[in-house]
Design a protein around this motif. Structure first.
Motif, PDB file in Angstrom:
ATOM      1  N   ASN A  12       0.837  -1.327  -0.011  1.00  0.00           N
ATOM      2  CA  ASN A  12      -0.054   0.019  -0.056  1.00  0.00           C
ATOM      3  C   ASN A  12       0.847   1.286   0.117  1.00  0.00           C
ATOM      4  O   ASN A  12       0.597   2.219  -0.287  1.00  0.00           O
ATOM      5  CB  ASN A  12      -0.832   0.011   1.119  1.00  0.00           C
ATOM      6  N   GLY A  74       1.380  12.311  -9.906  1.00  0.00           N
ATOM      7  CA  GLY A  74       1.137  11.243  -8.611  1.00  0.00           C
ATOM      8  C   GLY A  74      -0.187  11.909  -8.075  1.00  0.00           C
ATOM      9  O   GLY A  74      -0.644  13.078  -8.050  1.00  0.00           O
ATOM     10  N   ALA A  75      -0.924  10.879  -7.188  1.00  0.00           N
ATOM     11  CA  ALA A  75      -2.181  11.537  -6.701  1.00  0.00           C
ATOM     12  C   ALA A  75      -2.153  12.840  -5.965  1.00  0.00           C
ATOM     13  O   ALA A  75      -2.850  13.490  -5.665  1.00  0.00           O
ATOM     14  CB  ALA A  75      -2.655  10.255  -5.832  1.00  0.00           C
ATOM     15  N   THR A  76      -0.890  12.904  -5.081  1.00  0.00           N
ATOM     16  CA  THR A  76      -1.035  14.389  -4.313  1.00  0.00           C
ATOM     17  C   THR A  76      -0.914  15.425  -5.316  1.00  0.00           C
ATOM     18  O   THR A  76      -2.082  16.297  -4.799  1.00  0.00           O
ATOM     19  CB  THR A  76       0.372  14.332  -3.563  1.00  0.00           C
ATOM     20  N   ILE A  79      -4.713  15.503  -6.554  1.00  0.00           N
ATOM     21  CA  ILE A  79      -5.664  15.808  -5.777  1.00  0.00           C
ATOM     22  C   ILE A  79      -5.680  17.327  -5.199  1.00  0.00           C
ATOM     23  O   ILE A  79      -6.489  17.978  -5.121  1.00  0.00           O
ATOM     24  CB  ILE A  79      -5.632  14.856  -4.507  1.00  0.00           C
ATOM     25  N   HIS A 106      -6.605  10.141   3.206  1.00  0.00           N
ATOM     26  CA  HIS A 106      -5.139  10.443   3.126  1.00  0.00           C
ATOM     27  C   HIS A 106      -4.798  11.899   3.575  1.00  0.00           C
ATOM     28  O   HIS A 106      -5.540  12.688   3.220  1.00  0.00           O
ATOM     29  CB  HIS A 106      -4.607  10.044   1.792  1.00  0.00           C
ATOM     30  N   CYS A 108      -3.014  13.757   1.949  1.00  0.00           N
ATOM     31  CA  CYS A 108      -2.999  14.592   0.809  1.00  0.00           C
ATOM     32  C   CYS A 108      -4.313  15.130   0.480  1.00  0.00           C
ATOM     33  O   CYS A 108      -4.508  16.254  -0.223  1.00  0.00           O
ATOM     34  CB  CYS A 108      -2.419  14.102  -0.300  1.00  0.00           C
ATOM     35  N   THR A 158     -12.706   8.275  -0.566  1.00  0.00           N
ATOM     36  CA  THR A 158     -11.781   7.570  -0.639  1.00  0.00           C
ATOM     37  C   THR A 158     -12.597   6.222  -0.725  1.00  0.00           C
ATOM     38  O   THR A 158     -13.102   5.529   0.034  1.00  0.00           O
ATOM     39  CB  THR A 158     -11.015   7.664   0.651  1.00  0.00           C
ATOM     40  N   VAL A 160     -11.086   3.078  -1.311  1.00  0.00           N
ATOM     41  CA  VAL A 160     -10.334   2.006  -0.547  1.00  0.00           C
ATOM     42  C   VAL A 160      -9.214   2.837   0.506  1.00  0.00           C
ATOM     43  O   VAL A 160      -8.525   3.620  -0.004  1.00  0.00           O
ATOM     44  CB  VAL A 160      -9.430   0.909  -1.191  1.00  0.00           C
ATOM     45  N   ASN A 162      -6.189   3.435   2.673  1.00  0.00           N
ATOM     46  CA  ASN A 162      -4.810   2.971   2.509  1.00  0.00           C
ATOM     47  C   ASN A 162      -4.202   2.377   3.820  1.00  0.00           C
ATOM     48  O   ASN A 162      -3.640   1.444   3.637  1.00  0.00           O
ATOM     49  CB  ASN A 162      -3.925   4.015   2.021  1.00  0.00           C
ATOM     50  N   ASP A 187     -11.026   9.397  -4.488  1.00  0.00           N
ATOM     51  CA  ASP A 187      -9.455   9.169  -4.395  1.00  0.00           C
ATOM     52  C   ASP A 187      -9.493   7.455  -4.667  1.00  0.00           C
ATOM     53  O   ASP A 187      -9.942   6.730  -3.753  1.00  0.00           O
ATOM     54  CB  ASP A 187      -9.115   9.309  -2.892  1.00  0.00           C
ATOM     55  N   VAL A 189      -6.822   5.755  -5.285  1.00  0.00           N
ATOM     56  CA  VAL A 189      -5.240   5.264  -5.445  1.00  0.00           C
ATOM     57  C   VAL A 189      -5.142   3.867  -5.084  1.00  0.00           C
ATOM     58  O   VAL A 189      -4.410   3.059  -5.525  1.00  0.00           O
ATOM     59  CB  VAL A 189      -4.612   6.332  -4.493  1.00  0.00           C
ATOM     60  N   GLN A 190      -6.248   3.487  -4.127  1.00  0.00           N
ATOM     61  CA  GLN A 190      -5.745   1.989  -3.511  1.00  0.00           C
ATOM     62  C   GLN A 190      -6.667   1.042  -4.073  1.00  0.00           C
ATOM     63  O   GLN A 190      -6.906   0.004  -3.364  1.00  0.00           O
ATOM     64  CB  GLN A 190      -5.902   2.077  -2.003  1.00  0.00           C
ATOM     65  N   SER A 211      -2.697   6.786  -8.964  1.00  0.00           N
ATOM     66  CA  SER A 211      -1.422   6.784  -8.659  1.00  0.00           C
ATOM     67  C   SER A 211      -0.557   5.463  -9.266  1.00  0.00           C
ATOM     68  O   SER A 211      -1.103   4.496  -8.773  1.00  0.00           O
ATOM     69  CB  SER A 211      -1.021   7.000  -7.326  1.00  0.00           C
ATOM     70  N   HIS A 213       2.471   4.164  -9.003  1.00  0.00           N
ATOM     71  CA  HIS A 213       3.531   3.479  -8.384  1.00  0.00           C
ATOM     72  C   HIS A 213       2.758   2.407  -7.448  1.00  0.00           C
ATOM     73  O   HIS A 213       3.606   1.767  -6.788  1.00  0.00           O
ATOM     74  CB  HIS A 213       4.493   4.220  -7.659  1.00  0.00           C
ATOM     75  N   LYS A 214       1.427   2.665  -7.221  1.00  0.00           N
ATOM     76  CA  LYS A 214       0.803   1.657  -6.398  1.00  0.00           C
ATOM     77  C   LYS A 214       0.557   0.373  -7.096  1.00  0.00           C
ATOM     78  O   LYS A 214       0.108  -0.563  -6.379  1.00  0.00           O
ATOM     79  CB  LYS A 214      -0.596   2.347  -5.874  1.00  0.00           C
TER      80      LYS A 214
END
Ligand code: PLP
Length: 390
Positions: A12, A74-76, A79, A106, A108, A158, A160, A162, A187, A189-190, A211, A213-214
């Motif tokens: 995660n 990336g997500a930061t 968002i 999160h 962010c 959100t 899911v 994190n 969001d 991301v997860q 994002s 890289h996840k």
């Protein structure tokens, strides 16, 4: 799961780059030009970027007319761009603005509130229940007291979480939209490689952020779908990406997204992953007994890869160091950027005490985690953890 001789259990936080992505980089197969250049190299890169965008619309079942799609770092960044843009738009129009977010979101998301406040606008934190679920009735309570004609409301949802892996279903978005004129950012991301329906977006939300890289693509790249004209750019400059995000595109990052998602689409099996997670979870529950707790275990829907547990009266840092010495990389739940462990904001929002919230360990497994791996892993986890529960 074994990565550079470590048993990596922190998917995660970030996932290792997939072999399929590394192979494309190694062979130099991708075009290297700047997509804004008009020569052949530039045109090849532009064409390939267009192919990635078409692939994403198809995979996530969204129409190119319904949503714009832009890439960011990336997500930061995604968002920040979305929330700040909506707040500033209301500020410019001299309208009221309320940003609704969950206490378990999160950082962010949560840390947007300072900017919103600096414009003289409002935010409202929604509580979650003991299982980490956002209460739809609570949103209704907050909104019913507002003058909705004069107020722009932006809700962050959100999908899911994190830390806990608790899923807040997208099905609830239609209930909210039917009753109230809110704008919704998801969001997401997860979700990829963690829930069965990761590519089943609906057209109800105004924006979605991911994002890369996840899920095994390169680091430093992400993407958002946004309803047309929903957002004004945060980054101004050369006007790339239809002016939604200026700056030369991170083309190889963008190309890696498609490669990684093709792998996820083909190989990700939620049931297999979940079975492996539950194998560890059941043994962990027996081992911990009444000396701890698995956070979020009572939630109606959880993801297939996250196991977040509290060991009463034992600092997470002590446990994670012991696991680290045993070759296993896990997360302390909530660490600040200096690495110091602080009580998890998410667990406190779920009603756990500060002592419990500083005693949580998160295991987050690969998208391709299998029961055979879980069977091999458990004795290693047990041999470390039993020291703390006997
Ligand atoms: C739910 C959630 N949202 C947003 C982010 C921020 O993502 P990024 O690392 O791409 O900035 C993360 C990263 O952990 C996350 O888990």
């Amino acid at each position: 799961m074994v990565y550079q001789n470590r048993t990596y259990l922190d998917y995660n936080a970030t996932a290792p780059i997939l072999d399929e992505v590394l192979e494309e980089i190694r062979t130099g197969a991708w075009p290297m030009g700047n997509p804004s250049s008009v020569h052949t190299c530039g045109k090849k890169a532009k064409r390939k970027m267009g192919e990635v965008k078409s692939y994403l619309y198809d995979l996530f079942q969204l129409g190119e007319r319904e949503y714009e799609l832009f890439f960011h770092s990336g997500a930061t960044e995604g968002i920040n761009s979305l929330i700040k843009s909506k707040a500033f738009e209301s500020f410019e129009k001299n309208r009221h603005f309320v940003f609704l977010y969950a206490l378990s979101d999160h950082s962010c998301v949560v840390n947007q509130i300072d900017y919103i406040q600096s414009l003289g606008l409002k935010s409202h934190a929604l509580a979650v229940d003991h299982h980490g679920q956002i209460q739809w009735e609570q949103i209704a309570d907050v909104l019913e007291g507002m003058n909705l004609d004069q107020t722009d409301i932006l809700l962050n949802w959100t999908w899911v979480n994190n830390e806990t892996g608790v899923v807040n279903s997208l099905d609830q978005l239609s209930l909210i939209k039917e009753k109230f004129p809110v704008m919704i950012h998801v969001d997401a991301v997860q979700s990829i490689g963690k829930i069965r329906e990761f590519n089943q977006l609906n057209s109800i939300a105004d924006a979605y952020t991911f994002s890369a890289h996840k899920f095994g693509a390169l680091k430093g790249i992400g993407f958002s779908f946004v309803k047309p004209h929903f957002m004004k750019a945060l980054m101004n400059g050369g006007g790339q990406q239809d002016k939604l995000r200026s700056g030369t595109e991170n083309t190889w990052g963008i190309f890696s997204i498609q490669t990684a998602l093709e792998v996820m689409k083909e190989r990700y099996q939620f049931d297999e992953q979940n079975e492996a997670k539950l194998y560890i979870e059941e043994r962990l529950r027996q081992l911990i007994g009444d000396k701890g707790h698995i956070a979020g275990e009572g939630a109606p829907q959880r993801n297939g890869n996250t196991l977040y547990f509290i060991l009463n009266d034992i600092k997470a840092q002590t446990v994670s160091m012991a696991l680290d010495m045993g070759g296993m990389d896990v997360s302390n739940g909530s660490a600040c950027s200096s690495g110091a462990v602080i009580p998890s904001r998410v667990l406190m929002a779920m009603g756990y005490s500060e002592d419990q919230a500083i005693s949580a360990i998160r295991l987050s497994f690969s998208a391709f985690f299998k029961k055979e791996e879980a069977i091999e892993l458990w004795p290693r986890l047990e041999s470390v953890l039993k020291r703390f529960v006997s």
